[in-house]
Design an enzyme around this catalytic site. Structure first.
Site, mmCIF file in Angstrom:
data_model
loop_
_atom_site.group_PDB
_atom_site.id
_atom_site.type_symbol
_atom_site.label_atom_id
_atom_site.label_comp_id
_atom_site.label_asym_id
_atom_site.label_seq_id
_atom_site.Cartn_x
_atom_site.Cartn_y
_atom_site.Cartn_z
ATOM 1 N N GLY A 104 2.034 2.432 10.623
ATOM 2 C CA GLY A 104 2.949 3.570 10.472
ATOM 3 C C GLY A 104 3.595 4.019 11.764
ATOM 4 N N SER A 158 3.175 -1.987 10.355
ATOM 5 C CA SER A 158 4.623 -1.926 10.586
ATOM 6 C C SER A 158 5.341 -3.241 10.283
ATOM 7 C CB SER A 158 4.924 -1.446 12.015
ATOM 8 O OG SER A 158 4.450 -0.124 12.184
ATOM 9 N N GLU A 196 -7.007 4.682 7.347
ATOM 10 C CA GLU A 196 -6.821 6.104 7.018
ATOM 11 C C GLU A 196 -8.044 6.641 6.273
ATOM 12 O OE1 GLU A 196 -2.993 5.579 5.187
ATOM 13 O OE2 GLU A 196 -2.168 5.078 7.141
ATOM 14 N N HIS A 205 -9.504 1.060 4.360
ATOM 15 C CA HIS A 205 -8.268 1.269 5.115
ATOM 16 C C HIS A 205 -8.545 2.228 6.282
ATOM 17 C CE1 HIS A 205 -4.203 2.525 6.123
ATOM 18 N NE2 HIS A 205 -3.792 1.430 5.519
ATOM 19 N N ASN A 245 0.864 -1.175 0.000
ATOM 20 C CA ASN A 245 0.000 0.000 0.000
ATOM 21 C C ASN A 245 0.900 1.224 0.000
ATOM 22 O OD1 ASN A 245 -1.841 2.016 0.390
ATOM 23 N ND2 ASN A 245 -2.228 1.544 2.552
ATOM 24 N N LYS A 267 0.052 4.263 -0.341
ATOM 25 C CA LYS A 267 -0.609 5.463 0.196
ATOM 26 C C LYS A 267 -0.394 6.636 -0.768
ATOM 27 C CE LYS A 267 0.404 3.629 4.752
ATOM 28 N NZ LYS A 267 -0.005 3.731 6.116
ATOM 29 N N GLU A 326 -5.657 -4.984 10.547
ATOM 30 C CA GLU A 326 -4.676 -3.909 10.715
ATOM 31 C C GLU A 326 -4.980 -3.152 12.000
ATOM 32 O OE1 GLU A 326 -2.563 -2.874 6.879
ATOM 33 O OE2 GLU A 326 -4.280 -1.539 7.001
HETATM 34 C C1 PEP Z 1 -0.875 0.133 5.762
HETATM 35 O O1 PEP Z 1 -0.824 1.232 5.238
HETATM 36 O O2 PEP Z 1 -1.793 -0.635 5.510
HETATM 37 C C2 PEP Z 1 0.182 -0.245 6.694
HETATM 38 C C3 PEP Z 1 0.122 -1.400 7.298
HETATM 39 O O3 PEP Z 1 1.206 0.675 6.871
HETATM 40 P P1 PEP Z 1 2.611 0.410 7.627
HETATM 41 O O4 PEP Z 1 3.162 -0.888 7.086
HETATM 42 O O5 PEP Z 1 3.451 1.577 7.276
HETATM 43 O O6 PEP Z 1 2.310 0.297 9.085
#
Ligand code: PEP
Length: 250
Positions: A174, A214, A98, A96, A10, A12, A168
């Site tokens: 992040g 992460s 976000e 997601h 992803n 973003k 998630e």
């Molecule tokens: C994501 O954007 O779905 C995500 C898991 O981001 P990150 O790996 O940066 O935590």
């Protein structure tokens, strides 16, 4: 039951078309011949067409980061499933955190998007997960059950190959704080049990449940070697070809 794992990037709101092309130029040789896991890259919309040809006939698929449920119309800023398909996408990320946090996405709108993606033939990665306050309040499982139940409302088990759920935990996205394999596995079991209510036991066993939050080359193996973890949704660490390739090859 063995389920092929899916590793999805992803990106973003990162990478112009030129930067996306440069990534793929570096990434494809690193994962050449890798068939153990499915690999998908989800760039920002404007960078998708730059990758259509480059990824065609490779072992790396292409996905959108969102889509709207209507086929077309006066919906400024939105794209449809057919539009994603027309530029070579096979996958789409839905709901997601976000999108939920900053753009008003709800369980109900995620469900509408999933229904539309399934009807169009896109494979969906449906994101759910608790925020830190919910985990600290001890209501993580209730939150996951509610999000899962609402996301899968009206969805039949016969479509199970065409969507995955990504667990998630929002506190891990992040932040550099990864869920331990034990936390992720416990959450996945709760999600699979709830999915069985909507989809039936057989389909729930086939459902792929990804972990996201992460993931890095250093922790990918501990997470991905769990039977209950059917892949990963990777944000920050998917922006660099070497780092995402190392995760894919966990
Ligand atoms: C994501 O954007 O779905 C995500 C898991 O981001 P990150 O790996 O940066 O935590």
């Amino acid at each position: 039951m063995s389920r092929k794992k899916l590793l999805a990037a992803n990106w973003k709101m990162y990478k112009t078309p030129q930067q996306a092309e440069a990534f793929v130029g570096g990434f494809l040789p690193l994962v050449h011949g890798h068939t153990r896991d499915e690999i998908v890259i989800c760039p920002p919309y404007v960078s998708i067409p730059a990758l259509t040809e480059l990824l065609c006939d490779t072992n790396v698929g292409l996905g959108g980061q969102n889509m709207y449920w209507e086929k077309e119309g006066a919906y400024t800023g939105e794209v449809s499933a057919a539009m994603l398909l027309s530029v070579g996408c096979t996958h789409v990320i839905l709901g997601h955190s976000e999108r939920r946090q900053y753009f008003g996405e709800t369980d109900e709108t995620v469900n509408r998007r999933l229904q539309a993606a399934l009807a169009a033939g896109l494979t969906s990665i449906v994101c759910i997960g608790e925020v830190l306050e919910e985990r600290e309040a001890g209501i993580t499982n209730d939150v996951l059950r509610r999000q899962c139940e609402n996301a899968l409302r009206g969805i039949s088990g016969e479509h199970v190959a065409k969507f995955t759920i990504a667990y998630e935990p929002v506190w891990a996205i992040g932040t550099g704080k990864t869920a331990t394999p034990e936390i992720a596995v416990d959450a996945h079991r709760v999600i699979r049990k709830q999915a069985a209510v909507a989809l039936g036991d057989d389909a729930a066993q086939k459902l792929r449940i990804l972990y996201g939050g992460s993931i890095k080359p250093e922790n990918a193996k501990a997470l991905m070697s769990q039977e209950e973890i059917d892949g990963g949704l990777v944000g920050g660490a998917s922006l660099d070809p070497k780092s995402f390739a190392a995760i894919v090859k966990w």
